[in-house]
Design a protein around this motif. Structure first.
Motif, mmCIF file in Angstrom:
data_model
loop_
_atom_site.group_PDB
_atom_site.id
_atom_site.type_symbol
_atom_site.label_atom_id
_atom_site.label_comp_id
_atom_site.label_asym_id
_atom_site.label_seq_id
_atom_site.Cartn_x
_atom_site.Cartn_y
_atom_site.Cartn_z
ATOM 1 N N ILE A 55 17.154 36.067 17.038
ATOM 2 C CA ILE A 55 17.619 35.337 18.214
ATOM 3 C C ILE A 55 18.644 36.160 18.983
ATOM 4 O O ILE A 55 18.701 36.105 20.217
ATOM 5 N N ALA A 56 19.464 36.941 18.271
ATOM 6 C CA ALA A 56 20.506 37.741 18.922
ATOM 7 C C ALA A 56 19.936 38.761 19.887
ATOM 8 O O ALA A 56 20.632 39.219 20.803
ATOM 9 N N ARG A 57 18.679 39.130 19.723
ATOM 10 C CA ARG A 57 18.049 40.083 20.636
ATOM 11 C C ARG A 57 17.631 39.432 21.954
ATOM 12 O O ARG A 57 17.399 40.114 22.946
ATOM 13 N N ASN A 58 17.493 38.112 21.937
ATOM 14 C CA ASN A 58 17.079 37.375 23.132
ATOM 15 C C ASN A 58 17.632 35.952 23.029
ATOM 16 O O ASN A 58 16.942 35.029 22.638
ATOM 17 N N VAL A 59 18.895 35.795 23.400
ATOM 18 C CA VAL A 59 19.572 34.531 23.113
ATOM 19 C C VAL A 59 19.277 33.441 24.134
ATOM 20 O O VAL A 59 19.484 32.255 23.854
ATOM 21 N N ASP A 60 18.820 33.820 25.346
ATOM 22 C CA ASP A 60 18.658 32.826 26.406
ATOM 23 C C ASP A 60 17.239 32.713 26.945
ATOM 24 O O ASP A 60 17.017 32.151 28.013
ATOM 25 N N ARG A 61 16.286 33.288 26.221
ATOM 26 C CA ARG A 61 14.874 33.297 26.640
ATOM 27 C C ARG A 61 14.653 34.118 27.909
ATOM 28 O O ARG A 61 13.608 34.041 28.540
ATOM 29 N N GLN A 62 15.667 34.909 28.288
ATOM 30 C CA GLN A 62 15.561 35.802 29.443
ATOM 31 C C GLN A 62 15.748 37.259 29.017
ATOM 32 O O GLN A 62 16.082 38.109 29.824
ATOM 33 N N ASN A 63 15.539 37.521 27.735
ATOM 34 C CA ASN A 63 15.684 38.857 27.145
ATOM 35 C C ASN A 63 17.106 39.394 27.258
ATOM 36 O O ASN A 63 17.322 40.603 27.393
#
Length: 484
Positions: A91-99
């Motif tokens: 999740i830390a690689r893409n926390v907001d679904r906007q990469n």
């Protein structure tokens, strides 16, 4: 049953918004300041036409942005690595679904919290609607928690008890699917979060440029659901907390000074504009004859005294200009000293080792406190994400660590001051001469440095080699700064 008021906001909302709007306007600068007449007060004897001229010419020098950006960068830069359970690392690689990575996302949250005083993160997760995970993903759904960066203006209402948030209402605007060349349509959404459920209330579609405030008549419940978190998944990031949900910005103590500099800048500019062309004074000339006098400026006084034509030009001596400039310089120095009190209360000139040690301790109480608050808030975000994944189960003690930079050396103290001055110069908030004089004051230039001598050296360097644009120091002074 009482009628529902979807426009209702917390009693603290209006008060905090006034302060927050001012802080964000001065932080963003540009049109957010220069297009608002309330920031430029007309003089009691100033005509509307003259005020309009002054308003159109006004330019804002941004002193707020360097304070916030430098402060935020020192909290976030070189921070220790966060520790997360394996399930949260992806999740830390893409926390907001906007990469967006976790470092970038929380760096923005920390900066905006310092700018506005408060910022929020909503930790959400779309619930599966049956079928396989692959089918949900194919339909654009996510099987993992995600973070939303929430403006404090969109947290409309809330209630607290001894356990924290009981419920919160969050406003958002969602785009309605439209066709090419059609007006962009949006709808207002109010989401009510409690400790065990959520509920969405949606307004009718409207043109995107229309007023954002939802009305009582057009809100309808769209959906609801339950969750197992046992708490409201909204986390406040507060610069200087005033309540559990509100805070003061980093610029709180200097906002009025920054506004005063903007107003005095405008007054001085208009005075210089009006006096740019000397005033003509003519005796022995009628008003009618004066109209035939053609010049780029109409600044002319005439007298019909029969003493022969006597003409001269009067130029302002500049005493009032000098007084305003000195007042401006004092305000600018005050802004710097007050803003940097939290990071560097003394100058480096003549400081003893003991004074620098005290300086560092004072620095810790300011930067480190904010860093600790940010670390605690971010940890709560990851704990909520873990609970989403594990049906409300708490993570083990020590499984999640989110430290920020809390350790600052004396060199860091001096670097903050230098970086702040550099940002003010680059942003046009101070002149090159003021920058160099302040740089010398904090020990960034030799004690025997002279501005006039440096100007001559800079000109010599320019002729020899134009070099990069930006802040220019002679080679000898540059070596001194780099070696500091």
């Amino acid at each position: 049953m009482c009628a529902l008021n979807y426009q209702q906001k917390n009693p603290l909302y209006a008060v905090e918004k006034v302060k927050r709007d001012l802080a964000l306007d001065l932080y963003e600068g540009g049109a957010r300041v220069e297009k608002k007449r309330e920031y430029l007060i007309p003089h009691p004897y100033e005509t509307p036409k003259q005020y309009d001229i002054r308003f159109d010419r006004a330019t804002y020098r941004n002193f707020a942005a360097p304070i916030v950006d430098i402060f935020g960068s020192f909290v976030c830069d070189n921070r220790p690595e966060r520790k997360l359970p394996d399930a949260l690392i992806e999740i830390a690689r893409n926390v907001d679904r906007q990469n967006t990575t976790a470092d970038v996302f929380f760096g923005n949250v920390v900066r905006l919290a310092a700018a506005a005083g408060a910022r929020f993160v909503l930790v959400d997760m779309e619930q599966a609607k049956g079928g396989t995970v692959a089918e949900d993903r194919q339909k654009g759904r996510y099987d993992k928690p995600y973070f939303l960066n929430v403006d404090a203006d969109d947290v409309y209402d809330w209630a607290m008890d001894d356990r924290g948030l009981v419920w919160a209402i969050i406003h958002s605007v969602e785009t309605v699917k439209s066709n090419p060349f059609e007006d962009l349509m949006v709808k207002d959404v109010l989401t009510v979060w409690t400790r065990n459920e959520w509920r969405r209330v949606v307004g009718n579609a409207r043109v995107a440029s229309a007023a954002i405030v939802p009305s009582v008549e057009n809100m309808q419940e769209e959906g609801s659901g339950k969750h197992q978190l046992g708490e409201v998944p909204l986390v406040p990031f507060l610069f200087e907390p005033t309540t559990p949900m509100t805070g003061n910005p980093a610029t709180d103590d200097v906002l009025s000074l920054i506004l005063r500099v903007y107003r005095r800048d405008s007054e001085l500019d208009k005075m210089l504009f009006d006096s740019a062309i000397p005033l003509g004074v003519f005796n022995g000339l009628s008003q009618e004859a004066a109209k035939e006098f053609i010049r780029s400026s109409s600044n002319i006084l005439v007298s019909s005294e029969p003493s022969g034509i006597d003409g001269k030009y009067i130029e302002p001596q500049g005493n009032s200009f000098t007084a305003i400039r000195e007042s401006l310089e004092n305000d600018i120095a005050s802004i710097r000293e007050i803003a940097l009190r939290m990071v560097r209360p003394q100058t480096a000139v003549g400081e003893s080792a003991e004074a620098k040690n005290i300086d560092k301790q004072q620095l810790d109480t300011q930067l480190a406190n904010y860093a600790r608050r940010c670390g605690g808030a971010e940890r709560k975000c990851w704990e909520l994400a873990y609970k989403w994944l594990n049906n409300g189960k708490e993570p083990k003690e020590g499984d999640i660590e989110t430290p920020y930079n809390e350790d600052y050396s004396v060199k860091d103290v001096e670097k903050i001051d230098r970086d702040y001055l550099m940002e003010m110069y680059r942003g046009g908030a101070i002149s090159r001469q003021t920058f160099l004089e302040m740089l010398q004051e904090i020990g960034g230039l030799p004690a025997d440095y002279l501005v006039k001598d440096e100007a001559r050296r800079i000109e010599q360097d320019r002729k020899a080699d134009e070099g990069p644009t930006g802040v220019k120091l002679s080679q000898s002074s540059l070596a001194s700064v780099l070696g500091a």
